[in-house]
Design a protein around this motif. Structure first.
Motif, PDB file in Angstrom:
ATOM      1  N   ALA B  17       0.837  -1.207   0.000  1.00 39.76           N
ATOM      2  CA  ALA B  17       0.000   0.000   0.000  1.00 39.76           C
ATOM      3  C   ALA B  17       0.874   1.261   0.000  1.00 39.76           C
ATOM      4  CB  ALA B  17      -0.921  -0.002   1.216  1.00 39.76           C
ATOM      5  N   ILE B  18       0.204   2.403  -0.139  1.00 39.09           N
ATOM      6  CA  ILE B  18       0.893   3.697  -0.035  1.00 39.09           C
ATOM      7  C   ILE B  18       0.760   4.214   1.394  1.00 39.09           C
ATOM      8  CG2 ILE B  18       0.909   6.114  -0.775  1.00 39.09           C
ATOM      9  CD1 ILE B  18      -0.180   5.204  -3.473  1.00 39.09           C
ATOM     10  N   ALA B  19       1.888   4.540   1.987  1.00 37.24           N
ATOM     11  CA  ALA B  19       1.885   5.161   3.316  1.00 37.24           C
ATOM     12  C   ALA B  19       2.035   6.664   3.145  1.00 37.24           C
ATOM     13  CB  ALA B  19       3.019   4.605   4.163  1.00 37.24           C
ATOM     14  N   SER B  20       1.193   7.413   3.826  1.00 39.47           N
ATOM     15  CA  SER B  20       1.219   8.879   3.725  1.00 39.47           C
ATOM     16  C   SER B  20       1.512   9.482   5.087  1.00 39.47           C
ATOM     17  CB  SER B  20      -0.130   9.376   3.201  1.00 39.47           C
ATOM     18  OG  SER B  20      -0.153  10.792   3.145  1.00 39.47           O
ATOM     19  N   LEU B  21       2.610  10.197   5.168  1.00 41.61           N
ATOM     20  CA  LEU B  21       3.046  10.791   6.426  1.00 41.61           C
ATOM     21  C   LEU B  21       3.008  12.312   6.281  1.00 41.61           C
ATOM     22  CD1 LEU B  21       6.096   8.426   6.668  1.00 41.61           C
ATOM     23  CD2 LEU B  21       4.082   8.279   8.115  1.00 41.61           C
ATOM     24  N   ASN B  22       2.498  12.976   7.282  1.00 35.66           N
ATOM     25  CA  ASN B  22       2.279  14.420   7.187  1.00 35.66           C
ATOM     26  C   ASN B  22       2.974  15.186   8.298  1.00 35.66           C
ATOM     27  OD1 ASN B  22       0.419  13.919   5.021  1.00 35.66           O
ATOM     28  ND2 ASN B  22      -1.047  13.283   6.583  1.00 35.66           N
ATOM     29  N   CYS B  23       3.242  16.452   8.005  1.00 34.09           N
ATOM     30  CA  CYS B  23       3.983  17.297   8.927  1.00 34.09           C
ATOM     31  C   CYS B  23       3.599  18.745   8.678  1.00 34.09           C
ATOM     32  CB  CYS B  23       5.479  17.060   8.653  1.00 34.09           C
ATOM     33  SG  CYS B  23       6.625  18.216   9.393  1.00 34.09           S
ATOM     34  N   THR B  24       3.399  19.510   9.727  1.00 37.09           N
ATOM     35  CA  THR B  24       3.201  20.955   9.593  1.00 37.09           C
ATOM     36  C   THR B  24       4.253  21.670  10.428  1.00 37.09           C
ATOM     37  OG1 THR B  24       1.626  21.001  11.440  1.00 37.09           O
ATOM     38  CG2 THR B  24       0.721  20.759   9.215  1.00 37.09           C
ATOM     39  N   TYR B  25       4.592  22.882  10.001  1.00 39.70           N
ATOM     40  CA  TYR B  25       5.613  23.653  10.718  1.00 39.70           C
ATOM     41  C   TYR B  25       5.113  25.060  10.946  1.00 39.70           C
ATOM     42  CZ  TYR B  25       6.713  25.239   5.972  1.00 39.70           C
ATOM     43  OH  TYR B  25       6.636  25.743   4.705  1.00 39.70           O
ATOM     44  N   SER B  26       5.630  25.682  11.993  1.00 36.05           N
ATOM     45  CA  SER B  26       5.070  26.961  12.424  1.00 36.05           C
ATOM     46  C   SER B  26       5.788  28.180  11.843  1.00 36.05           C
ATOM     47  CB  SER B  26       5.098  27.051  13.951  1.00 36.05           C
ATOM     48  OG  SER B  26       6.440  27.033  14.429  1.00 36.05           O
ATOM     49  N   ASP B  27       7.071  28.031  11.491  1.00 37.05           N
ATOM     50  CA  ASP B  27       7.862  29.188  11.084  1.00 37.05           C
ATOM     51  C   ASP B  27       7.881  29.368   9.572  1.00 37.05           C
ATOM     52  OD1 ASP B  27       9.630  31.301  10.926  1.00 37.05           O
ATOM     53  OD2 ASP B  27      11.397  30.078  11.359  1.00 37.05           O
ATOM     54  N   ARG B  28       7.292  30.465   9.103  1.00 37.51           N
ATOM     55  CA  ARG B  28       7.264  30.712   7.664  1.00 37.51           C
ATOM     56  C   ARG B  28       8.658  30.960   7.085  1.00 37.51           C
ATOM     57  NH1 ARG B  28       2.748  31.232   4.928  1.00 37.51           N
ATOM     58  NH2 ARG B  28       0.780  31.336   6.043  1.00 37.51           N
ATOM     59  N   GLY B  29       9.622  31.241   7.937  1.00 40.41           N
ATOM     60  CA  GLY B  29      10.992  31.457   7.487  1.00 40.41           C
ATOM     61  C   GLY B  29      11.764  30.181   7.205  1.00 40.41           C
ATOM     62  N   SER B  30      11.173  29.049   7.460  1.00 42.67           N
ATOM     63  CA  SER B  30      11.841  27.773   7.202  1.00 42.67           C
ATOM     64  C   SER B  30      12.148  27.628   5.716  1.00 42.67           C
ATOM     65  CB  SER B  30      10.964  26.609   7.671  1.00 42.67           C
ATOM     66  OG  SER B  30      10.711  26.702   9.065  1.00 42.67           O
ATOM     67  N   GLN B  31      13.345  27.121   5.435  1.00 41.83           N
ATOM     68  CA  GLN B  31      13.799  27.082   4.051  1.00 41.83           C
ATOM     69  C   GLN B  31      14.085  25.682   3.528  1.00 41.83           C
ATOM     70  OE1 GLN B  31      16.883  29.915   3.035  1.00 41.83           O
ATOM     71  NE2 GLN B  31      16.451  31.109   4.863  1.00 41.83           N
ATOM     72  N   SER B  32      14.462  24.792   4.432  1.00 40.31           N
ATOM     73  CA  SER B  32      14.805  23.435   4.009  1.00 40.31           C
ATOM     74  C   SER B  32      14.017  22.449   4.845  1.00 40.31           C
ATOM     75  CB  SER B  32      16.304  23.174   4.197  1.00 40.31           C
ATOM     76  OG  SER B  32      17.058  24.040   3.395  1.00 40.31           O
ATOM     77  N   PHE B  33      13.658  21.343   4.200  1.00 38.39           N
ATOM     78  CA  PHE B  33      12.741  20.397   4.832  1.00 38.39           C
ATOM     79  C   PHE B  33      13.260  18.988   4.590  1.00 38.39           C
ATOM     80  CE2 PHE B  33       9.750  23.778   5.482  1.00 38.39           C
ATOM     81  CZ  PHE B  33      10.097  24.666   4.475  1.00 38.39           C
ATOM     82  N   PHE B  34      13.193  18.182   5.629  1.00 42.26           N
ATOM     83  CA  PHE B  34      13.829  16.867   5.570  1.00 42.26           C
ATOM     84  C   PHE B  34      12.923  15.804   6.168  1.00 42.26           C
ATOM     85  CE2 PHE B  34      17.786  18.867   4.505  1.00 42.26           C
ATOM     86  CZ  PHE B  34      17.739  20.078   5.166  1.00 42.26           C
ATOM     87  N   TRP B  35      13.095  14.601   5.634  1.00 41.85           N
ATOM     88  CA  TRP B  35      12.506  13.424   6.259  1.00 41.85           C
ATOM     89  C   TRP B  35      13.639  12.476   6.641  1.00 41.85           C
ATOM     90  CZ3 TRP B  35       7.684  12.831   7.919  1.00 41.85           C
ATOM     91  CH2 TRP B  35       6.684  13.654   7.392  1.00 41.85           C
ATOM     92  N   TYR B  36      13.633  12.097   7.906  1.00 47.06           N
ATOM     93  CA  TYR B  36      14.580  11.122   8.415  1.00 47.06           C
ATOM     94  C   TYR B  36      13.811   9.867   8.831  1.00 47.06           C
ATOM     95  CZ  TYR B  36      18.406  14.508   8.683  1.00 47.06           C
ATOM     96  OH  TYR B  36      19.390  15.407   8.379  1.00 47.06           O
ATOM     97  N   ARG B  37      14.457   8.743   8.658  1.00 46.50           N
ATOM     98  CA  ARG B  37      13.905   7.460   9.100  1.00 46.50           C
ATOM     99  C   ARG B  37      14.754   6.970  10.274  1.00 46.50           C
ATOM    100  NH1 ARG B  37      14.079   3.336   4.458  1.00 46.50           N
ATOM    101  NH2 ARG B  37      16.319   3.503   4.858  1.00 46.50           N
TER     102      ARG B  37
END
Lengths: 114, 114
Positions: B17-37
């Motif tokens: 199946a497809i696993a869907s993982l979600n994330c929200t962040y509070s700071d609009r100044g954030s520039q880079s985004f990462f997923w770690y396992r």
């Protein structure tokens, strides 16, 4: 290419003692960051070193300190240990070229304070 | 206080199946985004990075970024039991030029059932 190496991997201390953890970054990586990981708080940033200078510091008490040597190896020290300092301490290195922020973690040092 | 929020799970999906993982962040100044396992008892491992709005695909993994909604997601197609791990979302705002100060969510635990 060798990864990030942390020593020691496991250690047990008693309250009031101090501890020093060591980290050797990936060859060519100049930035070293330290994180504390606990089940309740998750991963929390301690500090970052670049070219032997502390570039950023997280919200931890002054008992937590670190340094970086000219070969980019880093140490962190925790003085007057408290029970709440029991955690996995992770070191991460990055190339620090361009604004990528990709971190590569070592296996960690698991500290137990009794 | 800058925050990264993730559903702690556990998220359980059947193999394939497809696993869907979600994330929200509070700071609009954030520039880079990462997923770690992070496998149980192991250190975090970088699996995806994304820097601009839209989708980024790497094998079975697709990262999606929507800066207007301050939302990052990770899709894992054809999920395998070996994908069972905790997935950590992280962001970097490069405050003070820092490369190594990532703000992590507390992670979503994924379980892929054979």
């Amino acid at each position: 290419k060798a990864g990030v190496t942390q020593t020691p991997r496991y250690l047990i201390k008693t309250r009031g003692q101090q501890v020093t953890l060591s980290c050797s970054p990936i060859s060519g990586h100049r930035s070293v960051s330290w994180y504390q990981q606990t089940p309740g708080q998750g991963l929390q940033f301690l500090f970052e070193y670049f070219s032997e200078t502390q570039r950023n510091k997280g919200n931890f008490p002054g008992r937590f300190s670190g340094r970086q040597f000219s070969n980019s190896r880093s140490e962190m020290n925790v003085s007057t240990l408290e029970l709440g300092d029991s955690a996995l301490y992770l070191c991460a290195s990055s190339l620090s070229v361009g604004n990528t922020g990709e971190l590569f973690f070592g296996e960690g040092s698991r500290l137990t304070v009794l | 206080q800058k925050e990264v929020e993730q559903n702690s799970g556990p998220l359980s999906v059947p193999e394939g199946a497809i696993a869907s993982l979600n994330c929200t962040y509070s700071d609009r100044g954030s520039q880079s985004f990462f997923w770690y396992r992070q496998y149980s008892g192991k250190s975090p491992e970088l699996i995806m990075s994304i820097y601009s709005n839209g989708d980024k695909e790497d094998g079975r993994f697709t990262a999606q970024l929507n800066k207007a909604s301050q939302y990052v997601s990770l899709l894992i197609r054809d999920s395998q039991p070996s994908d069972s791990a905790t997935y950590l979302c992280a962001v970097n705002d490069f405050r003070g030029g820092s490369q190594g100060n990532l703000i992590f969510g507390k992670g979503t635990k994924l379980s892929v059932k054979p």
